[in-house]
Design an enzyme around this catalytic site. Sequence first.
Site, PDB file in Angstrom:
ATOM      1  N   HIS A 206       1.635   2.303  10.817  1.00  0.00           N
ATOM      2  CA  HIS A 206       2.325   1.044  10.499  1.00  0.00           C
ATOM      3  C   HIS A 206       3.579   1.219   9.670  1.00  0.00           C
ATOM      4  CE1 HIS A 206      -0.024   1.631   6.798  1.00  0.00           C
ATOM      5  NE2 HIS A 206       0.896   0.898   6.210  1.00  0.00           N
TER       6      HIS A 206
HETATM    7  C1  UD1 Z   1       2.649  -3.859   3.985  1.00  0.00           C
HETATM    8  C2  UD1 Z   1       3.190  -3.035   2.835  1.00  0.00           C
HETATM    9  C3  UD1 Z   1       2.887  -1.571   3.052  1.00  0.00           C
HETATM   10  C4  UD1 Z   1       1.402  -1.358   3.293  1.00  0.00           C
HETATM   11  C5  UD1 Z   1       0.910  -2.261   4.425  1.00  0.00           C
HETATM   12  C6  UD1 Z   1      -0.589  -2.141   4.532  1.00  0.00           C
HETATM   13  C7  UD1 Z   1       5.272  -3.869   1.781  1.00  0.00           C
HETATM   14  C8  UD1 Z   1       6.729  -3.674   1.675  1.00  0.00           C
HETATM   15  N1  UD1 Z   1       4.645  -3.171   2.735  1.00  0.00           N
HETATM   16  O1  UD1 Z   1       3.335  -3.454   5.167  1.00  0.00           O
HETATM   17  O2  UD1 Z   1       3.255  -0.831   1.899  1.00  0.00           O
HETATM   18  O3  UD1 Z   1       1.183  -0.020   3.614  1.00  0.00           O
HETATM   19  O4  UD1 Z   1       1.252  -3.624   4.120  1.00  0.00           O
HETATM   20  O5  UD1 Z   1      -1.069  -2.621   5.727  1.00  0.00           O
HETATM   21  O6  UD1 Z   1       4.714  -4.614   1.035  1.00  0.00           O
HETATM   22  N2  UD1 Z   1       1.664  -9.501  10.099  1.00  0.00           N
HETATM   23  C9  UD1 Z   1       0.790 -10.285  10.819  1.00  0.00           C
HETATM   24  N3  UD1 Z   1      -0.352 -10.690  10.204  1.00  0.00           N
HETATM   25  C10 UD1 Z   1      -0.674 -10.388   8.918  1.00  0.00           C
HETATM   26  C11 UD1 Z   1       0.242  -9.602   8.199  1.00  0.00           C
HETATM   27  C12 UD1 Z   1       1.397  -9.167   8.797  1.00  0.00           C
HETATM   28  O7  UD1 Z   1       1.025 -10.589  11.983  1.00  0.00           O
HETATM   29  O8  UD1 Z   1      -1.738 -10.818   8.424  1.00  0.00           O
HETATM   30  C13 UD1 Z   1       2.891  -9.011  10.780  1.00  0.00           C
HETATM   31  C14 UD1 Z   1       4.101  -9.915  10.583  1.00  0.00           C
HETATM   32  O9  UD1 Z   1       4.828  -9.902  11.763  1.00  0.00           O
HETATM   33  C15 UD1 Z   1       4.882  -9.193   9.511  1.00  0.00           C
HETATM   34  C16 UD1 Z   1       4.555  -7.727   9.773  1.00  0.00           C
HETATM   35  O10 UD1 Z   1       3.228  -7.735  10.245  1.00  0.00           O
HETATM   36  O11 UD1 Z   1       6.247  -9.464   9.567  1.00  0.00           O
HETATM   37  C17 UD1 Z   1       4.668  -6.853   8.555  1.00  0.00           C
HETATM   38  O12 UD1 Z   1       3.908  -7.356   7.456  1.00  0.00           O
HETATM   39  P1  UD1 Z   1       4.333  -7.031   5.929  1.00  0.00           P
HETATM   40  O13 UD1 Z   1       3.292  -7.467   4.983  1.00  0.00           O
HETATM   41  O14 UD1 Z   1       5.724  -7.516   5.662  1.00  0.00           O
HETATM   42  O15 UD1 Z   1       4.453  -5.460   5.923  1.00  0.00           O
HETATM   43  P2  UD1 Z   1       3.408  -4.372   6.424  1.00  0.00           P
HETATM   44  O16 UD1 Z   1       4.058  -3.584   7.487  1.00  0.00           O
HETATM   45  O17 UD1 Z   1       2.113  -5.034   6.712  1.00  0.00           O
HETATM   46  N1  UDP Z   2      -8.414  -0.151   7.265  1.00  0.00           N
HETATM   47  C1  UDP Z   2      -9.383  -0.951   7.866  1.00  0.00           C
HETATM   48  N2  UDP Z   2      -9.261  -1.244   9.188  1.00  0.00           N
HETATM   49  C2  UDP Z   2      -8.234  -0.787   9.957  1.00  0.00           C
HETATM   50  C3  UDP Z   2      -7.257   0.036   9.338  1.00  0.00           C
HETATM   51  C4  UDP Z   2      -7.375   0.318   7.992  1.00  0.00           C
HETATM   52  O1  UDP Z   2     -10.342  -1.362   7.214  1.00  0.00           O
HETATM   53  O2  UDP Z   2      -8.185  -1.097  11.159  1.00  0.00           O
HETATM   54  C5  UDP Z   2      -8.536   0.103   5.825  1.00  0.00           C
HETATM   55  C6  UDP Z   2      -8.635   1.575   5.444  1.00  0.00           C
HETATM   56  O3  UDP Z   2      -9.684   1.692   4.536  1.00  0.00           O
HETATM   57  C7  UDP Z   2      -7.313   1.855   4.764  1.00  0.00           C
HETATM   58  C8  UDP Z   2      -6.931   0.519   4.188  1.00  0.00           C
HETATM   59  O4  UDP Z   2      -7.385  -0.406   5.158  1.00  0.00           O
HETATM   60  O5  UDP Z   2      -7.408   2.788   3.743  1.00  0.00           O
HETATM   61  C9  UDP Z   2      -5.475   0.411   3.868  1.00  0.00           C
HETATM   62  O6  UDP Z   2      -4.748   0.108   4.950  1.00  0.00           O
HETATM   63  P1  UDP Z   2      -3.284   0.467   5.348  1.00  0.00           P
HETATM   64  O7  UDP Z   2      -3.288   1.792   6.012  1.00  0.00           O
HETATM   65  O8  UDP Z   2      -2.865  -0.722   6.096  1.00  0.00           O
HETATM   66  O9  UDP Z   2      -2.406   0.500   4.001  1.00  0.00           O
HETATM   67  P2  UDP Z   2      -1.764   1.674   3.115  1.00  0.00           P
HETATM   68  O10 UDP Z   2      -2.870   2.342   2.409  1.00  0.00           O
HETATM   69  O11 UDP Z   2      -0.980   2.567   4.009  1.00  0.00           O
HETATM   70  O12 UDP Z   2      -0.840   0.952   2.167  1.00  0.00           O
END
Ligand code: UD1
Ligand code: UDP
Length: 364
Positions: A206
């Site tokens: 991601h």
């Molecule tokens: C965010 C964090 C990242 C973390 C990740 C964990 C920041 C800058 N980034 O990235 O550090 O590793 O979460 O998963 O805070 N979206 C949905 N549904 C949701 C959430 C998001 O559809 O419930 C989609 C939206 O299109 C959104 C995109 O995902 O624009 C990105 O979501 P966002 O929270 O901005 O960043 P992540 O890539 O999830």
């Molecule tokens: N995780 C989960 N289901 C999934 C993918 C991830 O439960 O399909 C959990 C997993 O334990 C992981 C945590 O979500 O450590 C954090 O997720 P993510 O990789 O999105 O965030 P990051 O740690 O990179 O910020």
Amino acid sequence: MIKAALIAGARPNFIKIAALEYAFRTSGKFENLLIHTGQHYDAKMSDIFFRQLGMPEPDMYLGVGSGSHAPQTARVMTEIEPVFQEHQPDVVLVVGDVNSTVATALTAKKLHIPLVHVEAGLRSFDRSMPEEINRMATDAISDWLYVSEPSGEKHLLAEGQPADRIMFAGNVMIDSLRRFEDQARSTAEHERRGLEAGNYFLITAHRPAMVDVPDRLAVFADALLRLAEQAPVVFPIHPRTASRLQDLPIGRQLIDHERVHLTEPIGYLEFMCLMMHAGLIVTDSGGIQEETTALLQPCVTVRPNTERPVTVDEGTNILMDLDAEQIAQAGVKALSGNWKQGRIPEKWDGKASDRIASHLADHL
Ligand code: UD1
Ligand code: UDP
């Protein structure tokens, strides 16, 4: 009682806050105010974690939702300031490195509320990552800094943070893992999906640097197709990645491949079970590097750097360039049981949140 505002916004936050919320609640010394910013909001990115990790419903849900960095960060600040003004917490606690973390930190500090950062001091030294900016800014203004691995302490001291504000508490993400590992194992999720233990690959991706650049995502998809020649590939797709993959011709090939199981994000317990039994985990996640190290499971992190070096120095994690052939070779190595031995890092013992609760109660 100390009134503690605990802030969670995104998937990795929920797992860390669940551990802290439980430790604070059961210590008898804290009154928790649990605030969900709403950065992640899909049921499979949010609600399921509250349910599975035994957390109460949030006291407040701010509903900030998605957006580019500035509006998302600004919305958290705008929504959380009146909550702090109304509820006057004695301390605000933030975890990790997401936009909700830095936005809350800035707001709390300007209201003169003592600020705690859990998972402080991690550094990738890669300022193109939004998380690195969030970590540095949050650490710079926090009053108490709880670190998860020794590198955190070293970086904070080098940045001029006073030693008496830093504590090596251990890893709160691993607190949740240890607390729920039996439940996770008993889901038998790999069997439910018809997968043989030790003989499938588990994938997540991601990071913008990987999935927002079509050429790079295409190379990653190629790596997964090569892994699928060896064994089934399970790939729960983060919402950021889903649409981007569909837009690529090789992404469509992946979607149609019979040995590639593309799914929506998976619940915590089921995902943990899949990690426990996978032959190899290939990821760009932060938390998964730590969880695989704690589970002694082989992990390839497809990134040029990590802010969690203990997972490479002591754990089972290996950093790898985005190179389809190299990743495929890692698959061969892992499936043949030829992976480096790891050990569980110091203070990744399931008690980090208890140490934080007790230290904070003594020092506030
Ligand atoms: C965010 C964090 C990242 C973390 C990740 C964990 C920041 C800058 N980034 O990235 O550090 O590793 O979460 O998963 O805070 N979206 C949905 N549904 C949701 C959430 C998001 O559809 O419930 C989609 C939206 O299109 C959104 C995109 O995902 O624009 C990105 O979501 P966002 O929270 O901005 O960043 P992540 O890539 O999830
Ligand atoms: N995780 C989960 N289901 C999934 C993918 C991830 O439960 O399909 C959990 C997993 O334990 C992981 C945590 O979500 O450590 C954090 O997720 P993510 O990789 O999105 O965030 P990051 O740690 O990179 O910020």
